[in-house]
Design an enzyme around this catalytic site. Structure first.
Site, mmCIF file in Angstrom:
data_model
loop_
_atom_site.group_PDB
_atom_site.id
_atom_site.type_symbol
_atom_site.label_atom_id
_atom_site.label_comp_id
_atom_site.label_asym_id
_atom_site.label_seq_id
_atom_site.Cartn_x
_atom_site.Cartn_y
_atom_site.Cartn_z
ATOM 1 N N ASP A 199 4.593 -133.849 3.409
ATOM 2 C CA ASP A 199 4.110 -135.349 3.289
ATOM 3 C C ASP A 199 4.793 -136.061 2.076
ATOM 4 O O ASP A 199 4.989 -135.105 0.868
ATOM 5 C CB ASP A 199 2.616 -135.314 3.251
ATOM 6 N N GLU A 200 4.664 -137.256 2.027
ATOM 7 C CA GLU A 200 4.871 -137.913 0.609
ATOM 8 C C GLU A 200 6.049 -137.572 -0.177
ATOM 9 O O GLU A 200 6.021 -137.346 -1.303
ATOM 10 C CB GLU A 200 3.688 -137.950 -0.101
ATOM 11 N N SER A 201 7.139 -137.166 0.376
ATOM 12 C CA SER A 201 8.405 -136.610 -0.244
ATOM 13 C C SER A 201 9.360 -137.915 -0.549
ATOM 14 O O SER A 201 10.243 -138.289 -0.042
ATOM 15 C CB SER A 201 9.286 -135.929 0.774
#
Length: 457
Positions: free
Chosen positions: A264-266
């Protein structure tokens, strides 16, 4: 005749109703619950095996003759005992007939031990808490920008250097392999399976502090709450040596079937690099015999190992391609865990005045946490495509286990109800009296909880 009457009074004393005893309710609600006239003293139940009962299900009968549990497995017996705990008032139990079994096999609670570290005893306490509600999985978020929390023998600096930080600068901490095994064993004794998460390629600042070669840019220790600024060095072979070693060791110390790889949230990883990393990292991880789980962004990849599970964390109305990415897991042979942030994230404030928590997806009131259904979120992801439901607890603002309990309870009871009980139209006005009784149950067990209940604000 007189002696006969005296004997009869003595015989019935253990099961006679007591004035003003109210029949307690049970959360999560059983499939069927029939209440009969009468109460009896709590006693050790008779337990029988019945192979016709569904996995984790049970029957519970309480009457003048005794207390009887039937189940097809030990988990079902354990869940019946949790029901019995909630039914008990001042050492007495109402006469009931209960048939029960879970809607979903995966009923999860997540605890973030990376942003704030929680020691073994705190984790055990949370395990005990969620066991009361028949949760079956504890997802431990073990790594993030603020700290690395699990001993890895082949990369020792992960804990020597990467575990020394946390939000607030309290010095961090980590679990040795022995301590992790202790947590896993303790959870298993409550029929809860631990799911470890090693988040990548983002949320990796602590790993790169320990091993700077894992990042393409210089890094420093971080104890704030921002996200999306870190990334592994995607095109470096050293990164994939790291992935292989870490996953191999974590898989070896985890008896459960699942391993969570984050994803997530890369936000600091380009699209091409993200897809390249997910393709390589998931192939490496799958070789160690675990079913992989990833946050829904991982579904951007069309090359996931067969059966990879997606964890949805967008809103009850999907945002920014979340529905498409989640459906991708199903199209690749996997299933989905539902954790919509605006109703299932336990770290969101109850209301704007709540001192703890965040509110980027909230505030989330207690009624909001109850009035939704996981089969109604993503088109194409219905009952058959769902593995289950999970309630995540992120800990940016939560410094101790009392804070965690305050934010979890009583909202986590809503998630337990959705994950275990049969699907139905959910009306909080109907659920509220049950929650009232449950809050009294929490008080009796010394479990901290939000003080704004009752009320539907």
């Amino acid at each position: 005749m007189r002696l006969l009457l005296v004997a009869l009074v003595v015989l019935l004393a253990g099961c006679a109703p007591v004035k003003d005893e109210a029949v307690p309710t049970v959360i999560p609600s059983p499939v069927s619950l029939a209440v009969h006239d009468g109460w009896r003293d709590l006693a050790e139940p008779e337990v029988a095996t019945d192979a016709s009962i569904a996995a984790e299900g049970y029957t519970l009968e309480v009457d003048g003759a005794g207390i009887r549990i039937a189940a097809s497995d030990d988990a079902g017996v354990f869940h019946a005992r949790q029901t019995l705990l909630q039914l008990t008032v001042d050492g007495r139990v109402p006469f009931v007939s209960i048939e029960d079994a879970p809607r979903f096999a995966y009923r999860g609670a997540m605890l973030d031990v990376a942003r704030h570290f929680f020691g073994v005893e705190d984790v055990k306490r949370y395990i005990d808490d969620i066991a009361l509600l028949k949760f079956s999985y504890l997802h431990l978020h073990l790594t993030d920008d603020q700290g690395w929390r699990l001993q890895i023998d082949s990369w020792p600096e992960l804990t020597r250097a990467g575990a020394t930080t946390e939000i607030g600068g309290r010095g961090g901490g980590f679990y040795t392999k022995q301590q992790y095994a202790e947590i896993v064993e303790y959870a298993a004794s409550r029929f809860i399976t631990v799911v470890p998460e090693i988040d990548m390629p983002g949320h990796t600042n602590a790993a790169s502090v320990a091993y700077p070669e894992l990042s393409d840019i210089p890094v420093e220790p971080y104890e704030g709450i921002e996200v999306g600024f870190s990334s592994l060095a995607i095109r470096s072979e050293k990164t994939y040596e790291f992935v292989d070693d870490v996953v191999r060791e974590v898989a070896a110390m985890t008896p459960g079937p699942y391993l969570h790889l984050g994803g997530d949230e890369s936000l600091s990883t380009t699209d091409d690099d993200f897809l390249y990393f997910i393709g390589r990292a998931t192939a490496i991880a799958a070789a160690y015999g675990k079913t992989l789980i990833g946050w829904h962004e991982m579904g951007r990849s069309g090359e996931l190992p067969a059966g990879t599970v997606g964890q949805y964390w967008s809103y009850t109305t999907p945002q920014d391609g979340a529905a498409e990415h989640t459906l991708s897991f199903v199209q690749q042979g996997g299933r989905v865990i539902m954790s919509p942030a605006n109703v299932a994230y336990l770290d969101q404030k109850y209301d704007a005045l709540t001192e703890l928590g965040l509110q980027w997806a909230g505030p989330t009131s207690i009624p909001q946490s109850y009035e939704w259904d996981p089969a109604d979120i993503v088109p194409g992801v219905g009952e058959e495509q769902l593995l289950g439901v999970e309630a995540p607890m992120w800990t940016e603002t939560l410094a101790d286990i009392q804070d965690v309990e305050y934010m979890a309870f009583p909202r986590i009871a809503s998630i337990a109800e959705i994950a275990w009980s049969p699907r139905r139209e959910r009306d909080f006005a109907e659920f509220s009296p049950k929650l009232d009784a449950f809050v009294a149950f929490l008080d009796s067990r010394g479990i901290n909880h939000y003080l704004g209940f009752p009320g539907t604000h």
